[in-house]
Design an enzyme around this catalytic site. Structure first.
Site, PDB file in Angstrom:
ATOM      1  N   HIS A 120      -9.386 124.789  93.290  1.00  0.00           N
ATOM      2  CA  HIS A 120      -8.079 125.270  92.839  1.00  0.00           C
ATOM      3  C   HIS A 120      -8.243 126.704  92.335  1.00  0.00           C
ATOM      4  O   HIS A 120      -9.156 126.987  91.561  1.00  0.00           O
ATOM      5  CB  HIS A 120      -7.551 124.377  91.708  1.00  0.00           C
ATOM      6  N   HIS A 124      -5.834 130.590  91.448  1.00  0.00           N
ATOM      7  CA  HIS A 124      -4.548 131.288  91.386  1.00  0.00           C
ATOM      8  C   HIS A 124      -4.689 132.581  92.175  1.00  0.00           C
ATOM      9  O   HIS A 124      -4.226 133.636  91.749  1.00  0.00           O
ATOM     10  CB  HIS A 124      -4.160 131.578  89.931  1.00  0.00           C
ATOM     11  N   ASP A 149      -7.830 129.426 113.011  1.00  0.00           N
ATOM     12  CA  ASP A 149      -9.264 129.110 112.924  1.00  0.00           C
ATOM     13  C   ASP A 149      -9.571 128.140 111.781  1.00  0.00           C
ATOM     14  O   ASP A 149     -10.621 127.511 111.769  1.00  0.00           O
ATOM     15  CB  ASP A 149     -10.076 130.393 112.688  1.00  0.00           C
ATOM     16  N   HIS A 172       3.033 127.264  91.261  1.00  0.00           N
ATOM     17  CA  HIS A 172       1.735 127.164  90.604  1.00  0.00           C
ATOM     18  C   HIS A 172       0.668 127.939  91.392  1.00  0.00           C
ATOM     19  O   HIS A 172       0.390 129.086  91.077  1.00  0.00           O
ATOM     20  CB  HIS A 172       1.392 125.684  90.439  1.00  0.00           C
ATOM     21  N   TYR A 214     -18.035 126.919 118.567  1.00  0.00           N
ATOM     22  CA  TYR A 214     -18.283 128.025 117.640  1.00  0.00           C
ATOM     23  C   TYR A 214     -19.404 127.605 116.698  1.00  0.00           C
ATOM     24  O   TYR A 214     -19.462 126.464 116.258  1.00  0.00           O
ATOM     25  CB  TYR A 214     -17.003 128.309 116.857  1.00  0.00           C
TER      26      TYR A 214
END
Lengths: 235, 235, 235, 235
Positions: free
Chosen positions: C97, C99, C122, C173, C231
């Site tokens: 998480h 910001h 991608d 958020h 890849y």
């Protein structure tokens, strides 16, 4: 190679400072300083990367003739522009040219930078002007000298001491700054990029007020500059 | 592992330079160089982080067949695109692909980058073009090779020497640059991201002038490139 | 303190990587990893700066009960959100998480991020979704758990494997990302910020094409992910 | 020079932290801390670069009279602004002034920063206000003191504890932040610049929702601040 050693060193440091401040990539910029007693200008050599630049590589040219008077490097291709400014403005001790990102965007948009706040007023006593476009004949002719003359023409029309507004945007090209010393010219280049970014964002936020008033602008400029300045340690 | 050691080293340095210049994060990019005498291309291995990349890990592929001729790594998945360019353009010495932030935004907007100033003209003699979108069959088929062919098709329509405008935006994807050497291709990638950011901001400032005229554009390109160049130390 | 040493170390490195990648300032973010055999999750302690973070300071909580099972630090206040995701998605090995600046702007604008190019494809097989706003009762109640449930609800409505689109914007958020490992979750957080910035700029350039087609999007996602991937070095 | 050594050191570190966080260039900013028992404020000296700043150079002024009580440096020209805030707000332990890029753009646009998300709410319990413009007489008079009084006037009109919304934009100038300590004031300056950039971009994305609701805003503010806080290690 001992002559002009201090001048070379200062010009080296000034050019390196442009990179450290994020104002130049590759070889997009140059700084010069003048020694009026010796009649010479020291300037970055042309096309040399900042990593490879040395004090010995700094080019020394005659202030009057523009001829290289010492050293083996070719001076910046913008040398004639620098020389025009030094010859016209006796108080000018240093000149900086960059393609710094936001200032160049204003130059490419053919717009002067309005004075939207005190950050601007702390450094530049009014909008940062943009030169007129050069004519085809001027571009095909002595291009770099004419670029300098277009800067002089811009300031002649402003009736302002160039040291009180030490920056210009060359139309479709990028900024030049100057100052009493090359160190001051570098500081003005840093400040210019900050205020160019700030003005760009101010306009996108739809300013409620437009440019600041003359009273606030002069208060800030004069608290840092001139006889009544009370900012800093040395006045 | 001693063969192609110098070529490997240059390709390693070129790939690392992309990270240092802020053009790539994670594994978003690759640089290659060609050795036409040896008939090989050296390129970044696929999906290897820049921190883990070594000269020995650089993949060497045959310029004609595309087969790995030395080393144990799988070459970049974009290898077929690089090969198409080298085969078509005999002066091309290096190719760089990135997803650099502003250049990619132009590619995603399906827009060429107009020449708004001399920073652009110093490197690219005209707008940086964008390829057409690929068809469904092309995407489902030999995708990376077709990407290279779309680049060729774009330049075929421009009637310009690819070395005079060494960059393209692959539609909805990102930029490729090239040059006489891989070092030049890296410089062009750096310059491209600068001019992509500058053009983005120029448009947001509502330019008063649009793209610059041909006279100024060619003056700047030719002071750095070609027989009459007077920029730099080596000409 | 020897238990879960490897897990702690990986979570420490993952949290530090968020700062190095410029995704977090101050204490704005947290990374966790799960050890399903041991039935525990390791997560950043709450409000500890990245400079002060140590492996010993990483909190170990029970995957079922959420209780701290080892260590003396209080786990991140976002712990209940992480737990909800691990319990619902058995393939999920790590959660991040942040910001981060551009991704948070999209979350604050209550907008999903459209897939404007292959950089996006991608990593994320479709638009990055945004959750619905929480109700007053949900905010006043078990807020962090409900945040996780809103993420589940968003993906339940999409009928997509969460590992194929490993990111979400929590409304007003900021972003959460995940992956088969905490290292993959960090990579997805880096990629998300890149594509959030790119999509922002693409829209400002007035895209000519809108989101890319399904064919190109799937081609790119599948060349990096799933059984036909070609890849990287390990498949 | 041994007196106030700890206070000097903290103010030195706080000023250096502004540069490390990218909030200031050149000498564009200053941080101060108060020692109410000793009746003094410690503040950056005027016009000294961050590279040259030392603990001994930090100026110590009397909280009541504003006179320099120790040291040989001239205090920041913004000293009267800082003093006004400390005298009015007994809980205020530190003050920071910067010209950070995005926050200054909002100040120059004469706009408060709306609370568009939880990053904002984590630090500021409501919009970050902007002061009224000063009158000509105020600018020509005791300018820096009046700037402080305009900040007090702004908060008097808000009926909010200044520690719950520890930031203001001085119109056409830039941000001031404060906090229970100078370290908290620095953190608030970092957070302010983040939320200023985020709000700028949120508006450009055409937010679907406008400012967040009071319930979410207070939940976030209170999970970090006040008696019911459950974020961090120390509460």
């Amino acid at each position: 190679m001992a002559r002009h050693a201090a001048l070379r060193e200062r010009v080296l440091e000034a050019n390196l400072a442009l990179g450290h401040a994020g104002l130049v990539v590759l070889t997009f910029g140059n700084a010069s300083a003048v020694d009026r007693d010796a009649g010479v200008m020291a300037i970055k050599p042309s096309g040399v990367s900042y990593e490879q630049l040395t004090a010995d590589g700094v080019a020394i040219v005659d202030l009057e003739t523009g001829a290289v008077v010492e050293g083996e490097t070719r001076p910046s291709s913008d040398t004639p522009t620098h020389l025009v400014l030094y010859r016209a403005w006796p108080e000018d001790g240093g000149v900086v040219h960059t393609h710094s990102s936001f200032a160049t965007a204003w130059a490419q948009a053919l717009r002067e930078i309005p004075c939207y706040g005190t950050t601007h007023a702390d450094h530049f006593d009014g909008p940062v002007p943009v030169t007129r476009a050069l004519t085809r004949a001027e571009i095909d002719g002595d291009y770099e000298r004419t670029t300098g003359e277009a800067i002089l023409e811009t300031f002649a029309g402003l009736a302002v001491d160039p040291l009180d507004r030490p920056a210009v945007l060359v139309a479709s090209h990028g900024p030049f700054t100057w100052g009493a010393s090359v160190e001051a010219a570098v500081e003005n280049a840093v400040a210019l990029e900050e205020i160019a970014a700030g003005a760009f964002r101010t306009e996108q936020l739809h300013p409620g007020g437009g440019p600041i008033g003359d009273v606030l602008r002069r208060r800030h400029f004069r608290r840092k500059h001139g006889p009544a300045a009370y900012y800093g340690q040395t006045r």
